[in-house]
Design an enzyme around this catalytic site. Structure first.
Site: not given
Length: 265
Positions: A31, A69, A137, A133
Site C-alpha cells: 500500500d 489498490g 473501473k 470512480y
C-alpha cells in the site's frame, strides 16, 4: 504461489490480511503506507501505484496479484486519474514485464451503476459507469482484457458489490458480498486452470440480486452466504435513511444520484 496483494491497508485488504495467510503462505502486502496492524513477520513493501519504478519493485518475483489498490470512492478527476488509471496501467504493465501469470482486478458494481434496478444484467453488457470512480473501473477491466488477449496473462475482474459481514440497507440486500465468498472468488481467479479473461460479480447468494452471476458459477463458485438472512434488519435500517429517488432507481445508489442533471434528461 508467491502472491502480491495491493491495497493492503484498505477495508478489504485489512480483512484479507486476516484470511489469506491460512490459504497462501507466501504473500507480499503493499500500500502507499504501512498498515499499523500488520502481522508480525508479514512481508510489506510500500508503493505509490502512480510511480512505475515503485510498482516494478512490488511485482518482482510474484506469480499472482490481487489488485485492490487505488482510490476506493468517488473523488476529483486528478485523484482518480493518478491512483486508479495511471496506477492500474502501471500495475498491469509492470506485471507483464515481470512475467506475472495471473492478475485479479478488483473492479466495482459502479462500472455498471447506471443500469436501473429492475433490469437484471450479466457480465456481457455495455458498461454504464455512475461516477469518475466507475469510469476508472471500466478502464481497468479494459486494460485487463488487453493484457489477457494480447499477452496471455490470466486475468479475472471481480465487480465487487458491498463487502461486509451483513447488508445494512435495501440496496445492499442485492449486492451483498460476504468476505468468505470473496475469498472463494479470489481462489478461482488465482487457481482455476481454465481462466483466461473473465468477469465475475462479487456477490453472495442474494435472492434480490440484480446480477446474473452464472459466469462465476461456471467456474465453480458456490457462495455460502445470503442476504436474505438479514432482510428484516436491512429494511428496518432503510426506513431511517433519507429519500433518494434517483439513487433508488439506479443500481449505483448515491453514486448514481450525485451530480445527476435531472432537468436535462
Amino acid at each position: 504461489m508467491k502472491l502480491l496483494v495491493t491495497g493492503a491497508a484498505g477495508g478489504i485488504g485489512t480483512r484479507l490480511r486476516q484470511m489469506l495467510p491460512a490459504i497462501y503462505d507466501d504473500i507480499r502486502w503493499s500500500d502507499i503506507t504501512k498498515p499499523a496492524d500488520l502481522a508480525p513477520g508479514a512481508e510489506f513493501v510500500a508503493a505509490d501505484l502512480a510511480k512505475m519504478n515503485e510498482v516494478e519493485k512490488i511485482v518482482a518475483g510474484v506469480d499472482g496479484i490481487v489488485h485492490l489498490g487505488g482510490f476506493s470512492v468517488e473523488g476529483p478527476w486528478e485523484t482518480i486519474l493518478q491512483a486508479n488509471i495511471i496506477g492500474c496501467y502501471n500495475l498491469f504493465e509492470a506485471a507483464y514485464r515481470a512475467n506475472v501469470k495471473r492478475v485479479i482486478f478488483a473492479t466495482s458494481n459502479h462500472a455498471v451503476g447506471m443500469y436501473p434496478r429492475d433490469q437484471k444484467i450479466g457480465v456481457n453488457v455495455t458498461v454504464r459507469p455512475d461516477s469518475r470512480y466507475g469510469i476508472s473501473k471500466c478502464f481497468g477491466e479494459s486494460v485487463g482484457a488487453f493484457y489477457a488477449d494480447k499477452h496471455g496473462m490470466r486475468v479475472t475482474c471481480i465487480r465487487i458489490g458491498n463487502f461486509a459481514d451483513t447488508p445494512i440497507d435495501k440496496r445492499r440486500l442485492s449486492i451483498y458480498l460476504h468476505p468468505e465468498d470473496l475469498v472463494q472468488l479470489l481462489r478461482i481467479g488465482l487457481e482455476h486452470p481454465e481462466i483466461k479473461y473473465e468477469i465475475f460479480y462479487g456477490a453472495s447468494d442474494n435472492a434480490a440480486a440484480w446480477w446474473d452471476n452464472s459466469n462465476a458459477h461456471k467456474f465453480g463458485y458456490r457462495p455460502k452466504h445470503k442476504s436474505e438472512d438479514f432482510r428484516a434488519e436491512a429494511l428496518a435500517a432503510q426506513e431511517k435513511l433519507p429519500a433518494d429517488p434517483i439513487g433508488d432507481y439506479f443500481q449505483g445508489g448515491s453514486f448514481s444520484s450525485a451530480e445527476y442533471d435531472a432537468d436535462k434528461r
